[in-house]
Motif scaffolding. Structure first.
Motif, PDB file in Angstrom:
ATOM      1  N   GLN A 217      -2.166  38.714  47.451  1.00  0.00           N
ATOM      2  CA  GLN A 217      -1.523  38.163  48.648  1.00  0.00           C
ATOM      3  C   GLN A 217      -0.292  38.977  49.072  1.00  0.00           C
ATOM      4  OE1 GLN A 217       0.110  34.288  47.947  1.00  0.00           O
ATOM      5  NE2 GLN A 217       0.759  34.047  50.084  1.00  0.00           N
ATOM      6  N   HIS A 218       0.421  39.522  48.079  1.00  0.00           N
ATOM      7  CA  HIS A 218       1.662  40.231  48.389  1.00  0.00           C
ATOM      8  C   HIS A 218       1.493  41.747  48.328  1.00  0.00           C
ATOM      9  CE1 HIS A 218       3.729  36.485  48.620  1.00  0.00           C
ATOM     10  NE2 HIS A 218       3.317  36.145  47.405  1.00  0.00           N
ATOM     11  N   GLU A 219       0.252  42.191  48.394  1.00  0.00           N
ATOM     12  CA  GLU A 219      -0.013  43.623  48.342  1.00  0.00           C
ATOM     13  C   GLU A 219      -0.429  44.149  49.714  1.00  0.00           C
ATOM     14  OE1 GLU A 219      -1.683  45.309  44.352  1.00  0.00           O
ATOM     15  OE2 GLU A 219      -2.960  43.671  45.015  1.00  0.00           O
ATOM     16  N   PHE A 220      -0.186  45.424  49.925  1.00  0.00           N
ATOM     17  CA  PHE A 220      -0.731  46.089  51.116  1.00  0.00           C
ATOM     18  C   PHE A 220      -0.879  47.576  50.843  1.00  0.00           C
ATOM     19  CE2 PHE A 220       3.891  46.128  51.662  1.00  0.00           C
ATOM     20  CZ  PHE A 220       4.165  47.408  52.108  1.00  0.00           C
ATOM     21  N   PHE A 221      -1.714  48.201  51.620  1.00  0.00           N
ATOM     22  CA  PHE A 221      -1.814  49.661  51.592  1.00  0.00           C
ATOM     23  C   PHE A 221      -1.024  50.218  52.764  1.00  0.00           C
ATOM     24  CE2 PHE A 221      -5.902  49.348  49.162  1.00  0.00           C
ATOM     25  CZ  PHE A 221      -5.593  50.263  48.159  1.00  0.00           C
ATOM     26  N   MET A 222      -0.338  51.341  52.535  1.00  0.00           N
ATOM     27  CA  MET A 222       0.262  52.105  53.631  1.00  0.00           C
ATOM     28  C   MET A 222      -0.024  53.578  53.363  1.00  0.00           C
ATOM     29  SD  MET A 222       4.352  52.178  52.686  1.00  0.00           S
ATOM     30  CE  MET A 222       4.690  53.728  53.554  1.00  0.00           C
ATOM     31  N   PRO A 223       0.072  54.426  54.384  1.00  0.00           N
ATOM     32  CA  PRO A 223      -0.173  55.846  54.140  1.00  0.00           C
ATOM     33  C   PRO A 223       0.892  56.436  53.213  1.00  0.00           C
ATOM     34  CG  PRO A 223      -0.251  55.335  56.493  1.00  0.00           C
ATOM     35  CD  PRO A 223       0.312  54.128  55.804  1.00  0.00           C
ATOM     36  N   GLY A 224       0.525  57.430  52.425  1.00  0.00           N
ATOM     37  CA  GLY A 224       1.501  58.127  51.600  1.00  0.00           C
ATOM     38  C   GLY A 224       2.586  58.724  52.477  1.00  0.00           C
ATOM     39  N   MET A 225       3.814  58.768  51.950  1.00  0.00           N
ATOM     40  CA  MET A 225       4.909  59.309  52.777  1.00  0.00           C
ATOM     41  C   MET A 225       4.959  60.833  52.675  1.00  0.00           C
ATOM     42  SD  MET A 225       7.854  56.399  52.520  1.00  0.00           S
ATOM     43  CE  MET A 225       7.714  56.030  50.771  1.00  0.00           C
ATOM     44  N   VAL A 226       5.489  61.424  53.747  1.00  0.00           N
ATOM     45  CA  VAL A 226       5.485  62.888  53.893  1.00  0.00           C
ATOM     46  C   VAL A 226       6.931  63.378  53.909  1.00  0.00           C
ATOM     47  CG1 VAL A 226       4.767  64.810  55.369  1.00  0.00           C
ATOM     48  CG2 VAL A 226       3.395  62.701  55.303  1.00  0.00           C
ATOM     49  N   ASP A 227       7.313  64.119  52.864  1.00  0.00           N
ATOM     50  CA  ASP A 227       8.650  64.719  52.835  1.00  0.00           C
ATOM     51  C   ASP A 227       8.536  66.103  53.459  1.00  0.00           C
ATOM     52  OD1 ASP A 227      11.130  65.797  52.293  1.00  0.00           O
ATOM     53  OD2 ASP A 227      11.244  64.963  50.263  1.00  0.00           O
ATOM     54  N   THR A 228       9.067  66.242  54.676  1.00  0.00           N
ATOM     55  CA  THR A 228       8.855  67.500  55.410  1.00  0.00           C
ATOM     56  C   THR A 228       9.854  68.593  55.020  1.00  0.00           C
ATOM     57  OG1 THR A 228      10.240  66.729  57.246  1.00  0.00           O
ATOM     58  CG2 THR A 228       7.865  66.321  57.428  1.00  0.00           C
ATOM     59  N   HIS A 229      10.796  68.269  54.116  1.00  0.00           N
ATOM     60  CA  HIS A 229      11.761  69.309  53.733  1.00  0.00           C
ATOM     61  C   HIS A 229      12.466  68.938  52.433  1.00  0.00           C
ATOM     62  CE1 HIS A 229      14.507  72.678  54.353  1.00  0.00           C
ATOM     63  NE2 HIS A 229      15.480  71.873  53.966  1.00  0.00           N
ATOM     64  N   ILE A 230      12.145  69.664  51.372  1.00  0.00           N
ATOM     65  CA  ILE A 230      12.769  69.377  50.073  1.00  0.00           C
ATOM     66  C   ILE A 230      12.842  70.668  49.255  1.00  0.00           C
ATOM     67  CG2 ILE A 230      10.488  68.471  49.323  1.00  0.00           C
ATOM     68  CD1 ILE A 230      12.058  66.791  47.212  1.00  0.00           C
ATOM     69  N   HIS A 231      13.984  70.890  48.612  1.00  0.00           N
ATOM     70  CA  HIS A 231      14.152  72.075  47.754  1.00  0.00           C
ATOM     71  C   HIS A 231      13.869  71.649  46.316  1.00  0.00           C
ATOM     72  CE1 HIS A 231      16.339  74.537  50.843  1.00  0.00           C
ATOM     73  NE2 HIS A 231      16.570  73.328  51.332  1.00  0.00           N
ATOM     74  N   ALA A 232      12.654  71.930  45.845  1.00  0.00           N
ATOM     75  CA  ALA A 232      12.284  71.554  44.473  1.00  0.00           C
ATOM     76  C   ALA A 232      13.285  72.144  43.475  1.00  0.00           C
ATOM     77  CB  ALA A 232      10.872  72.046  44.158  1.00  0.00           C
ATOM     78  N   SER A 233      13.742  73.352  43.749  1.00  0.00           N
ATOM     79  CA  SER A 233      14.621  74.071  42.817  1.00  0.00           C
ATOM     80  C   SER A 233      16.003  73.439  42.717  1.00  0.00           C
ATOM     81  CB  SER A 233      14.753  75.521  43.267  1.00  0.00           C
ATOM     82  OG  SER A 233      15.107  75.560  44.649  1.00  0.00           O
ATOM     83  N   GLN A 234      16.391  72.662  43.697  1.00  0.00           N
ATOM     84  CA  GLN A 234      17.749  72.097  43.688  1.00  0.00           C
ATOM     85  C   GLN A 234      17.803  70.724  43.020  1.00  0.00           C
ATOM     86  OE1 GLN A 234      19.243  72.369  47.765  1.00  0.00           O
ATOM     87  NE2 GLN A 234      18.720  74.532  47.887  1.00  0.00           N
ATOM     88  N   TYR A 235      16.644  70.257  42.540  1.00  0.00           N
ATOM     89  CA  TYR A 235      16.615  68.928  41.917  1.00  0.00           C
ATOM     90  C   TYR A 235      17.498  68.886  40.669  1.00  0.00           C
ATOM     91  CZ  TYR A 235      14.824  64.479  40.191  1.00  0.00           C
ATOM     92  OH  TYR A 235      14.715  63.186  39.744  1.00  0.00           O
ATOM     93  N   SER A 236      17.687  70.048  40.030  1.00  0.00           N
ATOM     94  CA  SER A 236      18.460  70.074  38.772  1.00  0.00           C
ATOM     95  C   SER A 236      19.905  69.623  38.981  1.00  0.00           C
ATOM     96  CB  SER A 236      18.426  71.477  38.161  1.00  0.00           C
ATOM     97  OG  SER A 236      19.054  72.393  39.033  1.00  0.00           O
ATOM     98  N   TYR A 237      20.422  69.691  40.213  1.00  0.00           N
ATOM     99  CA  TYR A 237      21.810  69.235  40.407  1.00  0.00           C
ATOM    100  C   TYR A 237      21.911  68.159  41.490  1.00  0.00           C
ATOM    101  CZ  TYR A 237      22.178  72.554  44.347  1.00  0.00           C
ATOM    102  OH  TYR A 237      21.988  73.238  45.515  1.00  0.00           O
ATOM    103  N   ALA A 238      20.791  67.495  41.768  1.00  0.00           N
ATOM    104  CA  ALA A 238      20.806  66.430  42.783  1.00  0.00           C
ATOM    105  C   ALA A 238      21.798  65.340  42.378  1.00  0.00           C
ATOM    106  CB  ALA A 238      19.410  65.835  42.937  1.00  0.00           C
ATOM    107  N   GLY A 239      22.561  64.881  43.342  1.00  0.00           N
ATOM    108  CA  GLY A 239      23.525  63.813  43.077  1.00  0.00           C
ATOM    109  C   GLY A 239      24.887  64.333  42.658  1.00  0.00           C
ATOM    110  N   THR A 240      25.042  65.649  42.616  1.00  0.00           N
ATOM    111  CA  THR A 240      26.355  66.235  42.298  1.00  0.00           C
ATOM    112  C   THR A 240      26.703  67.243  43.390  1.00  0.00           C
ATOM    113  OG1 THR A 240      25.497  68.149  41.076  1.00  0.00           O
ATOM    114  CG2 THR A 240      25.775  66.104  39.830  1.00  0.00           C
ATOM    115  N   ALA A 241      27.914  67.761  43.346  1.00  0.00           N
ATOM    116  CA  ALA A 241      28.304  68.929  44.141  1.00  0.00           C
ATOM    117  C   ALA A 241      28.190  68.713  45.647  1.00  0.00           C
ATOM    118  CB  ALA A 241      27.468  70.141  43.713  1.00  0.00           C
TER     119      ALA A 241
END
Ligand code: GUN
Ligand code: FE
Length: 435
Positions: free
Chosen positions: A71-95
């Motif tokens: 009753q409380h479930e639904f399907f939605m399309p997967g979300m699309v991240d159109t811009h992300i630096h995979a390499s910068q994840y190591s310092y995400a949330g700082t600097a």
């Protein structure tokens, strides 16, 4: 069999609520829908749950094999991240204490230089792919670093975990502030060709290369020209940054004095196409937006980053009025969150901040922002032939959301006669998220 009907057999059938955007409606809710997925993962049919007997005969599946959503479930399309630096994840949330150009020199370039170490790359890239998938990002458009082998590894990791990805080896032959982190013109061109060749050779079903000049200040005009040619000759996607901060726009004026605008710099090097996505665009002029519209290039709106680095506030309404394609991006690590739900919230925040400044402003609705996070992103990446919403013939690229999952972040409250909440004209159950 009509052209809409798949020749493949039916592998899965789901019955329940489906929420998605269409080309005409920001949010469409199909209650008691019935959706069939063929053995190739494509949507074979969409109908009403009441038609289950007719559809099971027509498509040859057993009615008892239908997966019924709660009753409380639904399907939605997967979300699309159109811009992300995979390499910068190591310092995400700082600097996040400096404006863009200083931030790049002080934090970003020294970190990205570490990706010549493949084990370091493997560790961070595995974490970011797993983390974005857990947050509902089924498609991501990634910047890696200048290192070809590590960028290929990112493609392999996205493929292994089943994430659809555009992966870019970063190109930059100019870096006066941190000269350790750049390539020569020949290296950049040669390694880009090697990256594209090797990635395409792998034949990953969900992963494609994207030509990635970092941004105009990091590239000579010659390199931009060569990259435009490579993209054109191989019919490839292109990504870069544009007009993120005023300081950057002024720098590009100084570096490229013979061009009409920042957009003109990319345009004259054949880097604006209908497979181009440019991050930010906070300070684009009407004339530049017109060029985006004419070329079919799109904008990745990254509100968390734009606020975190004090870059600017993109007027999304103005971009949409220009009929320029626009999707949302997290821009990790200028944006501190890898979550597309965060990007949705920040998009609304920025739109409301613009409304605070101008009460006549036409604030974005959350239905519109839902569309930007799904179908809008898919259009921005020119992937909407296959993804973005639930249409027959597209891939079934979906999130199954349970708003009442045990231990989940939401308290479902039965409001009884309390406030009524409507989405797209339909009553929905309000929910409150725990802090
Ligand atoms: N402009 C050029 N490179 C970058 C980057 O890594 N992050 C952001 N936010 N903007 C950029
Ligand atoms: Fe970025």
């Amino acid at each position: 069999m009509s052209s809409n009907e798949s020749a493949a057999g039916i592998a899965h059938v789901y019955r329940g609520t489906f929420v998605h955007a269409t080309y005409h409606t920001a949010v469409e809710i199909l209650e008691d829908g019935l959706l069939g997925v063929d053995t190739e993962g494509k949507i074979a049919f969409i109908g009403s749950g009441k038609e289950v007997d007719r559809l099971s005969q027509k498509w040859g599946f057993e009615a008892f094999a239908v997966t019924q959503l709660g009753q409380h479930e639904f399907f939605m399309p997967g979300m699309v991240d159109t811009h992300i630096h995979a390499s910068q994840y190591s310092y995400a949330g700082t600097a996040l204490d400096m404006p863009l150009l200083q931030w790049l020199n002080m934090y970003t370039f020294p970190v990205e230089a570490c990706y010549k170490d493949l084990e370091f790359a493997r560790n961070v890239y595995t974490h970011i792919v797993k983390r974005t998938l857990r947050n509902g990002t089924t498609t991501a458009c990634y910047f890696a670093t200048i290192h070809t082998d590590a960028s290929l590894l990112l493609g392999q990791i996205a493929n292994d975990f089943g994430q659809r990805a555009l992966v870019g080896k970063v190109c930059m032959d100019t870096n006066n502030f941190f000269p350790h982190y750049k390539e020569t013109l020949d290296e950049s061109e040669g390694e880009t060709n090697r990256f594209i060749g090797e990635l395409l050779k792998k034949k990953y079903p969900l992963v494609r290369p994207v030509v990635t000049p970092r941004f105009a200040p990091s590239c000579s005009a010659t390199l931009l020209g060569h990259l435009g040619e490579i993209a054109q000759n191989n019919d490839l996607h292109i990504q870069s940054h544009i007009s993120e901060t005023k300081e950057e726009v002024n720098l590009v004026k100084e570096l490229f004095p013979d061009y009409d605008s920042y957009t003109d710099v990319y345009h004259r090097h054949n880097l604006l196409t209908d497979k181009t996505v440019m991050a930010h665009g906070c300070h684009l002029t009407d004339g530049e937006l017109k060029l985006f519209r004419e070329t079919g290039a799109s904008i990745a709106h990254c509100p968390n980053s734009n606020i975190s680095l004090c870059s600017g506030m993109l007027d999304v309404r103005r971009v949409l009025n220009h009929k320029v394609k626009l999707g949302l991006g997290t821009d990790v690590a200028g944006g501190y969150s890898p979550s597309m739900l965060d990007a949705v919230r920040r998009t609304l925040d920025t739109s409301k901040a613009l409304t605070i400044q101008d009460t006549q402003y036409h604030t974005l609705t959350f239905e519109e922002v839902f569309r930007l996070a799904t179908l809008g992103g898919s259009q921005a990446l020119s992937l909407d032939e296959n993804t973005g919403n639930f249409e027959v013939g597209k891939d079934f690229d979906a999130l199954r959301v349970n708003t009442d999952a045990a231990g989940g972040p939401i308290d479902l409250i039965n409001h009884g006669e309390g406030p009524k909440v409507y989405v797209a004209g339909k009553r929905v159950v309000p929910f409150v998220e725990r802090p």
